[in-house]
Design a protein around this motif. Structure first.
Motif, mmCIF file in Angstrom:
data_model
loop_
_atom_site.group_PDB
_atom_site.id
_atom_site.type_symbol
_atom_site.label_atom_id
_atom_site.label_comp_id
_atom_site.label_asym_id
_atom_site.label_seq_id
_atom_site.Cartn_x
_atom_site.Cartn_y
_atom_site.Cartn_z
ATOM 1 N N ALA A 617 -58.427 -0.713 -24.400
ATOM 2 C CA ALA A 617 -59.083 -1.824 -25.089
ATOM 3 C C ALA A 617 -58.049 -2.897 -25.424
ATOM 4 O O ALA A 617 -56.861 -2.619 -25.594
ATOM 5 C CB ALA A 617 -59.767 -1.327 -26.363
ATOM 6 N N LEU A 618 -58.522 -4.130 -25.540
ATOM 7 C CA LEU A 618 -57.624 -5.243 -25.835
ATOM 8 C C LEU A 618 -57.248 -5.324 -27.303
ATOM 9 O O LEU A 618 -56.348 -6.077 -27.678
ATOM 10 C CB LEU A 618 -58.266 -6.564 -25.388
ATOM 11 C CG LEU A 618 -58.549 -6.686 -23.887
ATOM 12 C CD1 LEU A 618 -59.203 -8.020 -23.576
ATOM 13 C CD2 LEU A 618 -57.261 -6.516 -23.084
ATOM 14 N N GLY A 619 -57.939 -4.577 -28.140
ATOM 15 C CA GLY A 619 -57.645 -4.563 -29.570
ATOM 16 C C GLY A 619 -58.408 -3.464 -30.255
ATOM 17 O O GLY A 619 -59.066 -2.640 -29.615
ATOM 18 N N ASP A 620 -58.350 -3.427 -31.576
ATOM 19 C CA ASP A 620 -59.085 -2.434 -32.359
ATOM 20 C C ASP A 620 -60.524 -2.899 -32.585
ATOM 21 O O ASP A 620 -60.851 -4.076 -32.424
ATOM 22 C CB ASP A 620 -58.403 -2.222 -33.716
ATOM 23 C CG ASP A 620 -57.012 -1.614 -33.576
ATOM 24 O OD1 ASP A 620 -56.675 -1.151 -32.468
ATOM 25 O OD2 ASP A 620 -56.262 -1.617 -34.573
ATOM 26 N N ARG A 621 -61.368 -1.945 -32.962
ATOM 27 C CA ARG A 621 -62.761 -2.254 -33.280
ATOM 28 C C ARG A 621 -62.901 -2.341 -34.800
ATOM 29 O O ARG A 621 -62.556 -1.410 -35.521
ATOM 30 C CB ARG A 621 -63.678 -1.144 -32.741
ATOM 31 C CG ARG A 621 -65.151 -1.364 -33.030
ATOM 32 C CD ARG A 621 -65.949 -0.094 -32.838
ATOM 33 N NE ARG A 621 -67.380 -0.335 -32.879
ATOM 34 C CZ ARG A 621 -68.090 -0.435 -33.993
ATOM 35 N NH1 ARG A 621 -67.494 -0.340 -35.179
ATOM 36 N NH2 ARG A 621 -69.398 -0.654 -33.945
ATOM 37 N N TRP A 622 -63.448 -3.466 -35.308
ATOM 38 C CA TRP A 622 -63.589 -3.703 -36.746
ATOM 39 C C TRP A 622 -65.060 -3.909 -37.088
ATOM 40 O O TRP A 622 -65.795 -4.553 -36.342
ATOM 41 C CB TRP A 622 -62.824 -4.956 -37.167
ATOM 42 C CG TRP A 622 -61.351 -4.951 -36.904
ATOM 43 C CD1 TRP A 622 -60.720 -4.984 -35.692
ATOM 44 C CD2 TRP A 622 -60.306 -4.928 -37.885
ATOM 45 N NE1 TRP A 622 -59.357 -4.990 -35.848
ATOM 46 C CE2 TRP A 622 -59.068 -4.962 -37.186
ATOM 47 C CE3 TRP A 622 -60.280 -4.904 -39.270
ATOM 48 C CZ2 TRP A 622 -57.835 -4.961 -37.840
ATOM 49 C CZ3 TRP A 622 -59.057 -4.907 -39.931
ATOM 50 C CH2 TRP A 622 -57.855 -4.930 -39.223
ATOM 51 N N ASP A 623 -65.483 -3.388 -38.250
ATOM 52 C CA ASP A 623 -66.815 -3.706 -38.757
ATOM 53 C C ASP A 623 -66.902 -3.384 -40.243
ATOM 54 O O ASP A 623 -65.993 -2.783 -40.820
ATOM 55 C CB ASP A 623 -67.917 -2.975 -37.974
ATOM 56 C CG ASP A 623 -67.942 -1.460 -38.194
ATOM 57 O OD1 ASP A 623 -67.277 -0.962 -39.127
ATOM 58 O OD2 ASP A 623 -68.632 -0.754 -37.425
ATOM 59 N N ILE A 624 -67.981 -3.835 -40.853
ATOM 60 C CA ILE A 624 -68.348 -3.406 -42.205
ATOM 61 C C ILE A 624 -69.768 -2.881 -42.115
ATOM 62 O O ILE A 624 -70.661 -3.555 -41.586
ATOM 63 C CB ILE A 624 -68.255 -4.549 -43.230
ATOM 64 C CG1 ILE A 624 -66.805 -5.010 -43.374
ATOM 65 C CG2 ILE A 624 -68.795 -4.100 -44.581
ATOM 66 C CD1 ILE A 624 -66.612 -6.136 -44.383
ATOM 67 N N THR A 625 -69.971 -1.668 -42.584
ATOM 68 C CA THR A 625 -71.297 -1.051 -42.544
ATOM 69 C C THR A 625 -71.854 -0.919 -43.955
ATOM 70 O O THR A 625 -71.110 -0.817 -44.938
ATOM 71 C CB THR A 625 -71.245 0.342 -41.893
ATOM 72 O OG1 THR A 625 -70.419 1.204 -42.693
ATOM 73 C CG2 THR A 625 -70.675 0.262 -40.490
ATOM 74 N N GLY A 626 -73.160 -0.917 -44.034
ATOM 75 C CA GLY A 626 -73.832 -0.738 -45.314
ATOM 76 C C GLY A 626 -75.039 0.157 -45.160
ATOM 77 O O GLY A 626 -75.741 0.110 -44.138
ATOM 78 N N VAL A 627 -75.276 0.992 -46.152
ATOM 79 C CA VAL A 627 -76.447 1.867 -46.185
ATOM 80 C C VAL A 627 -77.237 1.529 -47.443
ATOM 81 O O VAL A 627 -76.678 1.463 -48.540
ATOM 82 C CB VAL A 627 -76.042 3.352 -46.200
ATOM 83 C CG1 VAL A 627 -77.268 4.238 -46.359
ATOM 84 C CG2 VAL A 627 -75.284 3.713 -44.933
ATOM 85 N N PHE A 628 -78.543 1.328 -47.281
ATOM 86 C CA PHE A 628 -79.404 0.938 -48.395
ATOM 87 C C PHE A 628 -80.554 1.933 -48.532
ATOM 88 O O PHE A 628 -81.290 2.165 -47.567
ATOM 89 C CB PHE A 628 -79.981 -0.460 -48.174
ATOM 90 C CG PHE A 628 -78.938 -1.537 -48.058
ATOM 91 C CD1 PHE A 628 -78.550 -2.267 -49.164
ATOM 92 C CD2 PHE A 628 -78.343 -1.815 -46.828
ATOM 93 C CE1 PHE A 628 -77.581 -3.255 -49.056
ATOM 94 C CE2 PHE A 628 -77.388 -2.796 -46.704
ATOM 95 C CZ PHE A 628 -76.995 -3.524 -47.827
ATOM 96 N N VAL A 629 -80.665 2.522 -49.701
ATOM 97 C CA VAL A 629 -81.859 3.306 -50.031
ATOM 98 C C VAL A 629 -82.910 2.303 -50.471
ATOM 99 O O VAL A 629 -82.674 1.506 -51.388
ATOM 100 C CB VAL A 629 -81.576 4.322 -51.144
ATOM 101 C CG1 VAL A 629 -82.853 5.057 -51.533
ATOM 102 C CG2 VAL A 629 -80.506 5.308 -50.695
ATOM 103 N N VAL A 630 -84.050 2.328 -49.806
ATOM 104 C CA VAL A 630 -85.053 1.286 -50.039
ATOM 105 C C VAL A 630 -86.389 1.891 -50.446
ATOM 106 O O VAL A 630 -86.712 3.034 -50.116
ATOM 107 C CB VAL A 630 -85.240 0.407 -48.783
ATOM 108 C CG1 VAL A 630 -83.969 -0.362 -48.484
ATOM 109 C CG2 VAL A 630 -85.631 1.250 -47.576
ATOM 110 N N GLY A 631 -87.163 1.116 -51.153
ATOM 111 C CA GLY A 631 -88.524 1.473 -51.505
ATOM 112 C C GLY A 631 -89.484 0.476 -50.884
ATOM 113 O O GLY A 631 -89.077 -0.485 -50.217
#
Length: 675
Positions: A617-631
């Motif tokens: 790969a040409l670089g690293d993989r970056w992200d921000i993840t979020g988990v939401f408990v929803v009603g």
């Protein structure tokens, strides 16, 4: 993710060439001649036994020049000329593999006549003298000669096998016999090493003990011609992986290296079966039960990192202003988000698309100004070399290391335990997204409008997947459907052929449109890339040059897939593909990307993983993840959500993998045919 291979006929007109045949038995003289001279001497056996007893991180042995050299060279030639390999890939491995060598006895005479040396090698490895030799070194107890369990594995550049312990069924001893090029010695810098992981033991308040593998291996065994590596299978202890075979810098270098083809015969010795010496009724069942019990002792999930840090929303967000936001709220969101996504028309489109498919991808979510700030920061971070050791990373940086490695391995950051301040002067852009923008009341309200839901809890995680190192294996959750977001922050290219083509088309618009209008997409699997890959596999069958081009998948894609009912019985070292061309449980795949947010309603039982990121790969993989408990999900006419299974992630149309030709691209074998 299961890659399906084109089925190959076993004989003319696709008719089976299997038939019943009595298993061959080698004479004592043939067995002795199959191995190197002097292997069975008492002094040699004692030397290997002593080395095994003193080995770390767990007991293992390495025997050089195991097999008679002329016999093994003949085996390698037979494989190169007559054996067909199938490409196989899941979350934990990428490999080319032959069929089960236990089935050699079922071949027709004409087919078996092409593999006499391979048959002799198999029978020698499972002969009584050699089984006793292995049992004497390992102290494993009697080993079965009837239950043969072995296959030929080929790792080309980009292939790998991630951390696991081999514990399944009646296995007692694991082994690998290397058949790398005998005339081009394998170099450690090419990768492909067998790596062993030490374990840590934790004791809880009740005295229960839990063992988990360390994130860093402590023993590296590079491949070598005619070398046997083996160890007793030990639940919760015998953790190992196979390092990626690394790409060469040029095609000329690859050719000089003999293609960097890591070929080996891998298999297991099992508990004696009924009718064999050493057979004990119920022993196999007891062994399996004890193995499972040892793996579940203590509370292993307690030592998984990162741990959830769910924040309860104590004050529900309420609509304010004409469009659900007051002017101050819009000013806050405009600092981070592209203006288009704050207009009523676009927000309505996002909601309609999400309610239709339970998923949506938003291109260019972050504003131009803030996204450039993020890009500059990430590029600066990638230019600074990280320590290789996990302990040093945690000592010297803000990153923590995800563990244990048989579940995942990547760098992560979580929001600080204290309530974050809106003073962003001392924050880097990742922290600002993680602690200010995403947890804000304003963004939560925007997400509630986009997904037509009510957020009750949330949890965020910033992740960095280092190339040549990191991954997240498939996991599910057992709770109610939940909302998940993933904000891609990977600035480098080359993660998806389709994306790279689109990037050239969008580049002009990106520069001309200073407001960054953004685009609304639904996630889809990269069909063009799969078709291209399938074509290359066909063209590269006997071509060294094209074989390097076929290895263009650098991983890093996030995959949602329906869980298998029998997944609890699967093991990382069992390489399987489905024989049913319509059986594909991949729901969709999202490549590593820049400034895109995916919003997904994920049902209980749906698996998710991030594929290992290749060093190519040409670089690293970056992200921000979020988990939401929803009603307020699935209330039908009240909120526009079609309730129940009709609106679940599992009802997104499954996407079929392309058929792939088997591997048979050994150098200097252009005229050979697969069996």
């Amino acid at each position: 993710m299961k890659r399906k291979a084109k089925s190959q006929p076993n004989g003319q007109n696709g008719k089976s060439i299997l038939k019943k045949r009595a298993k061959t038995v080698l004479s004592p003289e043939e067995i002795q001649k199959s191995f190197r001279e002097g292997l069975f001497s008492k002094d040699t056996l004692q030397a290997y036994s002593s080395e095994y007893a003193a080995s770390e991180p767990y007991k293992h042995a390495v025997i050089s020049s195991l097999i008679d050299d002329s016999l093994l060279r003949s085996v390698r030639n037979e494989i190169r000329e007559n054996v067909h390999f199938t490409p196989k890939e899941t979350d934990i491995y990428k490999i080319h593999q032959s069929g089960d060598l236990a089935n050699l006895d079922g071949l027709e005479d004409a087919a078996l006549e092409q593999l006499p040396s391979l048959l002799r090698l198999r029978d020698a490895l499972y002969s009584e003298p050699f089984r006793k030799y292995v049992a004497g070194i390992t102290g494993s107890g009697d080993l079965s000669g009837r239950k043969t369990d072995m296959a030929i594995n080929v790792y080309t550049p980009g292939c790998h096998l991630l951390c696991h312990d081999d514990v399944i069924g009646s296995r007692r001893v694991s082994y690998i016999l290397y058949l790398t090029d005998p005339d081009t010695p394998w170099q450690p810098e090419w990768g492909g090493a067998l790596r062993l992981f030490p374990t840590n033991t934790f004791e809880d308040e009740t005295g229960g003990k839990t063992r988990t593998p360390s994130p860093d291996c402590s023993k590296v065994i590079p491949p070598a011609w005619n070398q046997l590596a083996f160890f007793a299978v030990q639940p919760g202890e015998s953790f190992h992986d196979v390092e990626e075979v690394y790409h060469a810098n040029t095609k000329e270098e690859l050719e000089k290296n003999g293609g960097r083809i890591r070929m080996a015969i891998s298999g297991w010795y099992h508990i004696p079966q009924m009718g064999e010496d050493g057979y004990i009724k119920g022993a196999e069942e007891k062994w399996g039960a004890n193995s499972s019990l040892m793996q579940l002792q203590g509370n292993p999930d307690r030592y998984d990192f990162p741990q959830q840090q769910q924040v309860i929303v104590e004050v529900p967000s309420e609509p304010n202003g004409e469009n659900g936001f007051e002017e101050a709220d819009l000013d806050f969101l405009l600092k981070y988000m592209a203006p288009t996504y704050l207009t009523p028309d676009t927000l309505e489109q996002v909601c309609e698309r999400f309610l239709e498919l339970s998923s949506v991808t938003l291109d260019g979510l972050l504003s131009d100004k803030f996204s450039e700030k993020v890009r500059s920061y990430i590029e600066e971070q990638e230019a600074s070399k990280l320590p290789g050791d996990s302990t040093e990373i945690e000592k010297t940086t803000a990153w923590r290391v995800a563990k244990p490695p048989h579940k995942h391995c990547f760098l992560y950051q979580q929001p600080s335990a204290e309530n974050p301040s809106n003073d962003t002067a001392e924050m880097n852009p990742i922290q600002e997204l993680l602690e200010v923008f995403l947890p804000s009341r304003q963004f939560r309200r925007w997400l509630e409008l986009a997904a037509d839901c009510h957020i009750e809890k949330y949890d965020f995680l910033a992740r960095r997947f280092r190339k040549g190192s990191d991954y997240a294996l498939a996991t599910s959750h057992d709770w109610e459907p939940r909302l998940e977001i993933s904000l891609g922050l990977t600035p480098t290219t080359g993660w998806s052929a389709e994306e790279d083509e689109a990037e050239g088309e969008d580049e002009i618009d990106e520069h001309e449109n200073s407001e960054n209008e953004g685009k609304l997409n639904t996630p889809k699997y990269d069909e063009k890339k799969k078709q291209k890959h399938a074509r290359e596999m066909t063209e590269a069958k006997n071509s060294l040059e094209n074989r390097e081009e076929e290895q263009d998948d650098v991983g890093g894609h996030e995959v949602y897939m329906a869980g298998d009912d029998d997944s609890q019985n699967d093991d990382a070292a069992i390489y399987k593909t489905s024989s049913d061309p319509d059986d594909d449980n991949v729901l969709f795949t999202i490549p590593a990307n820049w400034n895109k947010m995916s919003i997904v309603l994920r049902d209980s039982g749906v698996l998710k993983f991030v594929k290992y990121v290749s060093r190519n790969a040409l670089g690293d993989r970056w992200d921000i993840t979020g988990v939401f408990v929803v009603g307020d999900l699935g209330d039908g006419e009240d909120d526009g959500v079609e309730g129940g299974e009709d609106n679940s992630l599992e009802n997104i149309v499954s996407l079929e993998d392309s058929e792939e030709e088997g591997f048979n691209g050994f150098p200097d074998s252009e005229d050979s045919e697969s069996d």
